[in-house]
Design an enzyme around this catalytic site. Sequence first.
Site, PDB file in Angstrom:
ATOM      1  N   GLU A  25      74.108 -46.078 -96.631  1.00 48.26           N
ATOM      2  CA  GLU A  25      72.690 -46.749 -96.145  1.00 48.26           C
ATOM      3  C   GLU A  25      72.314 -45.977 -94.885  1.00 48.26           C
ATOM      4  O   GLU A  25      73.103 -45.406 -94.283  1.00 48.26           O
ATOM      5  CB  GLU A  25      72.838 -48.228 -95.980  1.00 48.26           C
ATOM      6  CG  GLU A  25      71.551 -48.931 -95.010  1.00 48.26           C
ATOM      7  CD  GLU A  25      71.470 -50.408 -95.195  1.00 48.26           C
ATOM      8  OE1 GLU A  25      72.516 -51.149 -95.131  1.00 48.26           O
ATOM      9  OE2 GLU A  25      70.579 -51.194 -94.618  1.00 48.26           O
ATOM     10  N   ASN A 172      66.145 -55.682-102.031  1.00 46.24           N
ATOM     11  CA  ASN A 172      67.428 -56.038-101.703  1.00 46.24           C
ATOM     12  C   ASN A 172      67.501 -57.545-100.555  1.00 46.24           C
ATOM     13  O   ASN A 172      66.525 -57.513 -99.870  1.00 46.24           O
ATOM     14  CB  ASN A 172      67.836 -54.937-100.567  1.00 46.24           C
ATOM     15  CG  ASN A 172      69.415 -54.983 -99.976  1.00 46.24           C
ATOM     16  OD1 ASN A 172      70.264 -55.349-100.588  1.00 46.24           O
ATOM     17  ND2 ASN A 172      69.093 -55.584 -98.437  1.00 46.24           N
ATOM     18  N   GLU A 173      68.251 -58.341-101.079  1.00 48.35           N
ATOM     19  CA  GLU A 173      68.336 -59.469-100.268  1.00 48.35           C
ATOM     20  C   GLU A 173      67.152 -60.072-100.081  1.00 48.35           C
ATOM     21  O   GLU A 173      66.771 -60.363 -98.795  1.00 48.35           O
ATOM     22  CB  GLU A 173      69.085 -59.298 -99.053  1.00 48.35           C
ATOM     23  CG  GLU A 173      70.645 -58.825 -99.240  1.00 48.35           C
ATOM     24  CD  GLU A 173      71.338 -58.795 -98.184  1.00 48.35           C
ATOM     25  OE1 GLU A 173      71.099 -58.896 -97.140  1.00 48.35           O
ATOM     26  OE2 GLU A 173      72.872 -58.646 -98.486  1.00 48.35           O
ATOM     27  N   TYR A 239      80.596 -60.642 -98.971  1.00 51.10           N
ATOM     28  CA  TYR A 239      81.643 -59.833 -97.845  1.00 51.10           C
ATOM     29  C   TYR A 239      82.822 -60.755 -97.608  1.00 51.10           C
ATOM     30  O   TYR A 239      82.849 -61.986 -97.457  1.00 51.10           O
ATOM     31  CB  TYR A 239      80.741 -59.581 -96.620  1.00 51.10           C
ATOM     32  CG  TYR A 239      79.946 -58.538 -96.779  1.00 51.10           C
ATOM     33  CD1 TYR A 239      80.341 -57.246 -96.650  1.00 51.10           C
ATOM     34  CD2 TYR A 239      78.570 -58.769 -96.970  1.00 51.10           C
ATOM     35  CE1 TYR A 239      79.389 -56.027 -96.949  1.00 51.10           C
ATOM     36  CE2 TYR A 239      77.651 -57.480 -97.208  1.00 51.10           C
ATOM     37  CZ  TYR A 239      78.131 -56.324 -97.239  1.00 51.10           C
ATOM     38  OH  TYR A 239      77.224 -55.272 -97.357  1.00 51.10           O
ATOM     39  N   GLU A 295      77.108 -54.963-103.049  1.00 54.09           N
ATOM     40  CA  GLU A 295      77.453 -54.988-101.820  1.00 54.09           C
ATOM     41  C   GLU A 295      78.907 -56.057-101.714  1.00 54.09           C
ATOM     42  O   GLU A 295      78.823 -57.227-101.791  1.00 54.09           O
ATOM     43  CB  GLU A 295      76.697 -55.501-100.926  1.00 54.09           C
ATOM     44  CG  GLU A 295      75.602 -54.511-100.487  1.00 54.09           C
ATOM     45  CD  GLU A 295      74.718 -54.675 -99.521  1.00 54.09           C
ATOM     46  OE1 GLU A 295      75.037 -55.493 -98.449  1.00 54.09           O
ATOM     47  OE2 GLU A 295      73.362 -54.446 -99.340  1.00 54.09           O
ATOM     48  N   GLN A 344      80.515 -49.760 -96.819  1.00 51.68           N
ATOM     49  CA  GLN A 344      79.969 -48.536 -97.180  1.00 51.68           C
ATOM     50  C   GLN A 344      80.736 -47.297 -97.247  1.00 51.68           C
ATOM     51  O   GLN A 344      81.607 -47.123 -96.561  1.00 51.68           O
ATOM     52  CB  GLN A 344      78.683 -48.479 -96.389  1.00 51.68           C
ATOM     53  CG  GLN A 344      77.732 -49.681 -96.280  1.00 51.68           C
ATOM     54  CD  GLN A 344      76.429 -49.524 -95.782  1.00 51.68           C
ATOM     55  OE1 GLN A 344      75.823 -48.251 -95.126  1.00 51.68           O
ATOM     56  NE2 GLN A 344      75.471 -50.379 -95.798  1.00 51.68           N
TER      57      GLN A 344
HETATM   58  O1  AHR Z   1      75.946 -53.712 -95.862  1.00 51.71           O
HETATM   59  C1  AHR Z   1      75.224 -53.855 -94.516  1.00 51.71           C
HETATM   60  C2  AHR Z   1      74.057 -54.763 -94.913  1.00 51.71           C
HETATM   61  O2  AHR Z   1      74.680 -56.135 -95.241  1.00 51.71           O
HETATM   62  C3  AHR Z   1      73.216 -54.389 -95.845  1.00 51.71           C
HETATM   63  O3  AHR Z   1      72.152 -53.612 -95.397  1.00 51.71           O
HETATM   64  C4  AHR Z   1      72.537 -55.656 -96.280  1.00 51.71           C
HETATM   65  O4  AHR Z   1      72.145 -55.685 -97.462  1.00 51.71           O
HETATM   66  C5  AHR Z   1      73.713 -56.532 -96.279  1.00 51.71           C
HETATM   67  O5  AHR Z   1      73.221 -58.005 -95.471  1.00 51.71           O
END
Ligand code: AHR
Length: 483
Positions: A25, A172-173, A239, A295, A344
Amino acid sequence: MKINLQADPGTPVKLSKYLQGQFSEHLGRGIYGGLWVGKDSDIPNVNGLRSDVIDALKRLHVPVLRWPGGCFADEYHWRDGIGDPAKRRKIVNNNWGGTTEDNSFGTHEFFELCRQLGTEAYINCNVGSGTVQEMADWVEYMTASGESTMAELRAQNGHPEPWAVKFLGIGNETWGGGGNMRPEYYADVYRQFQTFVRQYGQHPIYKIACGPNIDDFNWTNVLMANAGPYMDGLSLHHYALTDLWEHKGDAIDFTDDEWRSLLNSAKKMDYLIHEHSVRMNRYDPEHRVDLIVDEWGSWFKEQAGTNPAFLYQQNTLRDAMVAATTLNIFNKHAERVHMANIAQMVNVLQSMVLTDDDKMLLTPTYFVFLMYRFHQGAQRLAAYNSQGSDVSYTISEKDGEDILSFCNTSLTANDSVEINFPADLGDVTYAQILHEEQANAHNTFEDPDRVQLKSFDQVQVQGRTVYCQLPNMSVVTVKIQKK
Ligand code: AHR
């Protein structure tokens, strides 16, 4: 642990190579400095992309790369990033620290990155602040050939040949930073946007709808019910954290409890994929729509002394455990999960590579991807993870070899594994281990080779049985020829 592969293995499943995808990103030093240094840089580069990082990443056989975000995607206007770099519009990167984004890395530079890596493109479009027309033009710009204003513009900018866009994410989101939409509303927005993703190349573009945040099962139900027939994939983000989002742990300085809590959080992926799949099955019993985990990875407090918005964090043996366990989980669910993208690739969150000016180091996570690359496109024989067990694994076969990967997340206990294959086996052709005595072992710019793969000698083959001794805190991959 005893594994018996002699029984009927059931429906054969190919492990999609895209399960080992990456994400980059416009965030912190993920692109600028980490990958892109510009053609005039003193750091050795090819067409502006730093050669040390590209060479390291090439060894991973990166199958697919998601770009330009993340949150950034929903403020990205692709026309800002084409044409003469000196004339490109400068914008504020509102999501990530208010830095100046000079758009010197744009569409052409991204496809050059894909070319150098030998990877396929996953473009995430702007829905949050973009228009249907803007997205449609971008698709035409990237993929159309022949007589078309967009194709001609691309040629004027130096690339007459169209590129291949394999995957396209629409928003995205969108439940959060991508527009704060309700699922009913986004389902309609998605339906509208995807209508105008036209096919110019030989293959239709694979369309991905924005899926749920973690365990928002209602989002999955509503999207599948209202837009399921219009999508190829539905995304999921999760995450791994040591504690609540508001109390993120430290990347290096952690307790035994935090080792366990991070891994438990990572293992939640198994539950999430299962539960979202149950919802998807209701509307899509034939499995036409894939789950795309675009992600995932560990997320800690930013490293002291760095810009908090840059999400720069160190990477230890504990992260390697997160990576191997999660890849085993994806392999376990390979019937439904077609692609995953760790967040990432460079200098941001759980990275493969960290850089500091002209210096570069490989993280423990890098070595897991290096070992697991053998499973890309292989036939799965078994894949296992359970919340109650420290050991998870993937066993697959490809090109006349069996490929065995194990992860033992126990802080203290070794484990012995016995695997019974249906037929006699030949020679071991590869056996590597990632293991250190210290749970927070990691590479630094002063000591970049502290953590490395070592050759693994605790494997024995007797007829059709393989015996492995797995140390605590280890990831192992072994390849054995079939007879
Ligand atoms: O990966 C970092 C961020 O986490 C991304 O930009 C977003 O999609 C997520 O909240």
